[in-house]
Design a protein around this motif. Sequence first.
Motif, PDB file in Angstrom:
ATOM      1  N   CYS A  10     -47.194 -52.680  78.498  1.00 15.20           N
ATOM      2  CA  CYS A  10     -47.042 -54.089  78.116  1.00 15.20           C
ATOM      3  C   CYS A  10     -46.442 -54.989  79.191  1.00 15.20           C
ATOM      4  O   CYS A  10     -46.603 -56.204  79.129  1.00 15.20           O
ATOM      5  N   ASP A  11     -45.701 -54.438  80.149  1.00 15.47           N
ATOM      6  CA  ASP A  11     -44.681 -55.253  80.794  1.00 15.47           C
ATOM      7  C   ASP A  11     -44.785 -55.413  82.308  1.00 15.47           C
ATOM      8  O   ASP A  11     -43.786 -55.601  82.982  1.00 15.47           O
ATOM      9  N   SER A  12     -45.984 -55.348  82.860  1.00 12.70           N
ATOM     10  CA  SER A  12     -46.121 -55.606  84.293  1.00 12.70           C
ATOM     11  C   SER A  12     -46.749 -56.974  84.509  1.00 12.70           C
ATOM     12  O   SER A  12     -47.744 -57.318  83.883  1.00 12.70           O
ATOM     13  N   ASP A  13     -46.160 -57.767  85.408  1.00 16.30           N
ATOM     14  CA  ASP A  13     -46.809 -59.030  85.756  1.00 16.30           C
ATOM     15  C   ASP A  13     -47.369 -58.983  87.177  1.00 16.30           C
ATOM     16  O   ASP A  13     -47.704 -60.003  87.754  1.00 16.30           O
ATOM     17  N   VAL A  31     -40.052 -57.879  75.920  1.00 10.89           N
ATOM     18  CA  VAL A  31     -40.780 -56.676  76.314  1.00 10.89           C
ATOM     19  C   VAL A  31     -40.594 -55.584  75.262  1.00 10.89           C
ATOM     20  O   VAL A  31     -41.563 -54.940  74.824  1.00 10.89           O
ATOM     21  N   ALA A  32     -39.358 -55.346  74.837  1.00  9.19           N
ATOM     22  CA  ALA A  32     -39.097 -54.322  73.826  1.00  9.19           C
ATOM     23  C   ALA A  32     -39.852 -54.625  72.537  1.00  9.19           C
ATOM     24  O   ALA A  32     -40.421 -53.717  71.910  1.00  9.19           O
ATOM     25  N   MET A  80     -36.801 -50.630  72.286  1.00 10.50           N
ATOM     26  CA  MET A  80     -38.022 -49.953  71.866  1.00 10.50           C
ATOM     27  C   MET A  80     -37.706 -48.841  70.870  1.00 10.50           C
ATOM     28  O   MET A  80     -38.335 -48.727  69.802  1.00 10.50           O
ATOM     29  N   ARG A  81     -36.726 -48.020  71.199  1.00  6.79           N
ATOM     30  CA  ARG A  81     -36.377 -46.904  70.314  1.00  6.79           C
ATOM     31  C   ARG A  81     -35.761 -47.376  69.012  1.00  6.79           C
ATOM     32  O   ARG A  81     -35.949 -46.750  67.961  1.00  6.79           O
TER      33      ARG A  81
END
Length: 293
Positions: A10-13, A31-32, A80-81
């Motif tokens: 999800c989290d690369s720009d 992001v989470a 996330m967890r």
Amino acid sequence: MEKLIITVTCDSDLSYPGNPYGPKPSDTKAVAAEYVRSINAGAAIAHTHGSYTSDPEIQPDGRKLQLPIIEGWVEIVDGMRAGGGNPIVQLGLASMRLEHKVELWDTINADMSAIAFNSHDEYFHPDPAYPPNEIYAVHPVSELKEYARLANEHNVKLEIEAFHTGAFWNIQKLREDEGLLPDPLWVTLFISWPGGSWTPPKAEAMLYLVNNLPPRVNWNMSCMDPPVYWQIVNQAILLGGNVRVGMEDCPYLEDGTYAKSNAHLVEKAVRMAREIGRDIASPDEAREIIGMA
């Protein structure tokens, strides 16, 4: 056919900096939340890049790579967890120095970690309004052996990134050293990633890679070619492989519009698999298949 394991990233720009819906690595809560939504939608593996900066230019060690921001990683993985679902946390940023990886393995208690078994030679420039993002590093056999040895010590399963068949030669070389690569392996085939390690986004290219895989391998695919992206995903599902979706690889739906959430991309992959009668693996089922139980 074995259940489909879906990885979400999800989290690369770096790859699509103009994407208006992609969360920036610095926005750890956003992001989470994207990962939580994606796991709830059917993803089993969270391939996360955490927070990072980049080398401004090629460094004295001959590399131009990413530099992790540890605090940001902790915030993303903890968030996330906390969202439930027991996702497999796969440390991304294969383009990161070994000492940084080892620190993160212990800090976030990673389940898996990405490592390129080819050289890094990547050149992201999908939007001329932004400067290109370049990543360069050679990964000799001696370094790969050290990666594998340390991963075993830290109880981390490797995600082996294969940009071309040279990675398969490296796999066989490391298998000569008993215990360095516990079976079964998890190998991601990288299709049409721009740069000097590019493999064309064609059905014949994927078949060539799949037909030449070493034995005792579970394979996954990652494609970075929006016009044919969903065709390649479909081919992987039909061939019995696993798939990676998310805004790092391709933020677009089939009509060329941006997905407003990574979860929408996961949901599409779930529909595609179920329409041909292939079930989706939960995170716990994925652990069994991958050999992490």
